[in-house]
Enzyme design. Structure first.
Site, PDB file in Angstrom:
ATOM      1  N   ASP A  37      41.925  28.342 -63.033  1.00 27.33           N
ATOM      2  CA  ASP A  37      42.393  28.513 -61.652  1.00 27.33           C
ATOM      3  C   ASP A  37      42.688  29.990 -61.372  1.00 27.33           C
ATOM      4  O   ASP A  37      43.713  30.330 -60.796  1.00 27.33           O
ATOM      5  CB  ASP A  37      43.638  27.654 -61.394  1.00 27.33           C
ATOM      6  CG  ASP A  37      43.881  27.423 -59.905  1.00 27.33           C
ATOM      7  OD1 ASP A  37      42.933  27.627 -59.115  1.00 27.33           O
ATOM      8  OD2 ASP A  37      45.003  27.055 -59.528  1.00 27.33           O
TER       9      ASP A  37
ATOM     10  N   VAL B   3      58.881  28.580 -55.342  1.00 31.17           N
ATOM     11  CA  VAL B   3      59.203  29.663 -56.257  1.00 31.17           C
ATOM     12  C   VAL B   3      60.331  30.486 -55.632  1.00 31.17           C
ATOM     13  O   VAL B   3      60.260  30.854 -54.453  1.00 31.17           O
ATOM     14  CB  VAL B   3      57.991  30.573 -56.525  1.00 31.17           C
ATOM     15  CG1 VAL B   3      58.343  31.673 -57.514  1.00 31.17           C
ATOM     16  CG2 VAL B   3      56.816  29.752 -57.047  1.00 31.17           C
TER      17      VAL B   3
ATOM     18  N   GLY C 284      57.809  31.655 -52.096  1.00 37.97           N
ATOM     19  CA  GLY C 284      56.595  30.955 -51.686  1.00 37.97           C
ATOM     20  C   GLY C 284      56.586  29.556 -52.253  1.00 37.97           C
ATOM     21  O   GLY C 284      57.560  29.101 -52.861  1.00 37.97           O
TER      22      GLY C 284
END
Length: 396
Positions: free
Chosen positions: A205, A94, A87
């Protein structure tokens, strides 16, 4: 000419030649010194050098982590082939890799066009290197070589929570036990970050795509690039640079840049409601009312119809009162005022049925229309294919 006169003139010539040679050597030496000094200055001020060499030395001093060779990582990921790509987020792509001894790894490679930079890279390494908990992803090492900056993590075979939760076909495998296991694991990971770790960490996050799942579907909190450590006496901090993902962001942080452990609690509450419903907070519900998930859950709660929020795949395996309690806990976590939200320690007690739940108040950001306000800063979000985003606020 007399021999004495010849000897005198010869000596003068030798002396002149010697002095000339010495002056030449001195001038040449000065010229070389000036050249190398200018070259050294240029290298010192070169931004590429600052983001590689100096940071490498800084990392080596600050960290007690393995430093991987670039060639080792390149070989493990088949030269970062597209087939190995898992991804891409705000940090960069990654990749899945396999080391020579057979260990599977996940490699986060800082992109040259990444919205996150070397500061976030270093922040993530320093934060996660000092944290050890079963519900936090484990950092195995890092790689810095030239312009390359990479983080090496343990590989999570079931990818991220959003990959399964928001897919109608995959989410059917998330039964009642697995969903409650995920909620409890995230809560325990946050308790560790907020009060039990050597550093007091605010994640900033927390979202479905930053919750990774191992073989047993146990959750592990990841992505600490925007995390912030708190001092012993700090309770709340204000920043001019708001980072994170809007759908999970608390009102006080999104609008005023104020964040605390209660900001993470708000994000956790959004996650709880998403896990119960199998729906993203960013979707619209309630027909003409254009409610997001928080607004929809709040409306059902007030009308005592909370069970209508449950994911269809959860209905068969869920205990209605248990799920209703979980929705109630989620709404307590997303309340508008930070002081009204429980701490994560209290949340864990709530999940264990150890405390009576108070009445929930209005959640923050519970309708789309409420956000159309001249006093609310304009938000610019750079998203990616798997919703790993960095958000920055701009004044109007």
């Amino acid at each position: 000419m007399a021999s004495s006169e010849l000897d005198s003139k010869g000596k003068k010539k030798i002396l002149t030649a010697t002095l000339t040679s010495v002056m030449g050597v001195v001038l040449l030496g000065l010229s070389l010194m000036l050249y190398f000094w200018k070259r050294f200055t240029r290298k010192k001020n070169d931004p590429k050098r600052r983001t590689s060499g100096s940071h490498t030395e800084s990392h080596k001093k600050d960290l007690d982590l393995p430093l991987f060779d670039f060639n080792t990582i390149s070989k493990a990921t088949n030269n970062f082939s597209i087939e190995n790509k898992l991804g891409e987020g705000g940090f960069g792509p990654v990749y899945k890799g396999t080391l020579e001894e057979g260990q599977e790894i996940a490699v986060k490679r800082l992109s040259k066009t990444s919205l996150q930079g070397v500061d976030e890279f270093k922040n993530e390494v320093i934060c996660i290197a000092k944290l050890q908990h079963r519900n936090l992803v484990r950092l195995l090492g890092y790689c810095i070589q030239g312009e390359e900056n990479m983080l090496i993590y343990e590989y999570m075979p079931n990818k991220s929570l959003d990959f399964i939760l928001f897919d109608q076909r995959k989410s059917r495998f998330l039964d009642r036990n697995k969903r409650f296991q995920i909620v409890n694991g995230i809560a325990r990971g946050l308790i560790y970050l907020h009060q039990d770790s050597r550093l007091r960490i605010i994640h900033r996050d927390l979202k479905a795509s930053n919750i990774l799942l191992d073989n047993d579907m146990s959750p592990k909190i990841s992505d600490f690039g925007t995390a912030r450590s708190f001092g012993g006496n700090e309770v709340e901090v204000k920043t001019n640079r708001v980072v994170g993902t809007y759908d999970y962001m608390s009102p006080e942080y999104a609008m005023h840049g104020q964040f605390s452990i209660k900001s993470d609690v708000f994000s956790f509450g959004v996650l709880v409601l998403e896990i119960v419903s199998g729906k993203r907070n960013s979707g619209f519900f309630g027909g003409d009312q254009h409610l997001n998930l928080l607004g929809h859950a709040w409306t059902l709660y007030r009308e005592e119809r909370s069970l209508e929020l449950i994911d269809a795949y959860l209905c068969d395996s869920a205990n209605p009162s248990e799920v209703q309690r979980l929705i109630h806990i989620g709404l307590l976590c997303v309340q508008q005022r930070p002081d009204d939200r429980p701490s994560m320690t209290t949340v864990l007690a709530m999940l264990s049925n150890e405390v009576v739940l108070p009445q929930a108040n209005n959640p923050g950001f519970f309708t789309g229309d409420e956000l159309v306000d001249e006093d609310v800063p304009r938000i610019i979000a750079a998203s990616s294919t798997n919703e790993l985003t960095i958000t920055q606020l701009e004044a109007r």
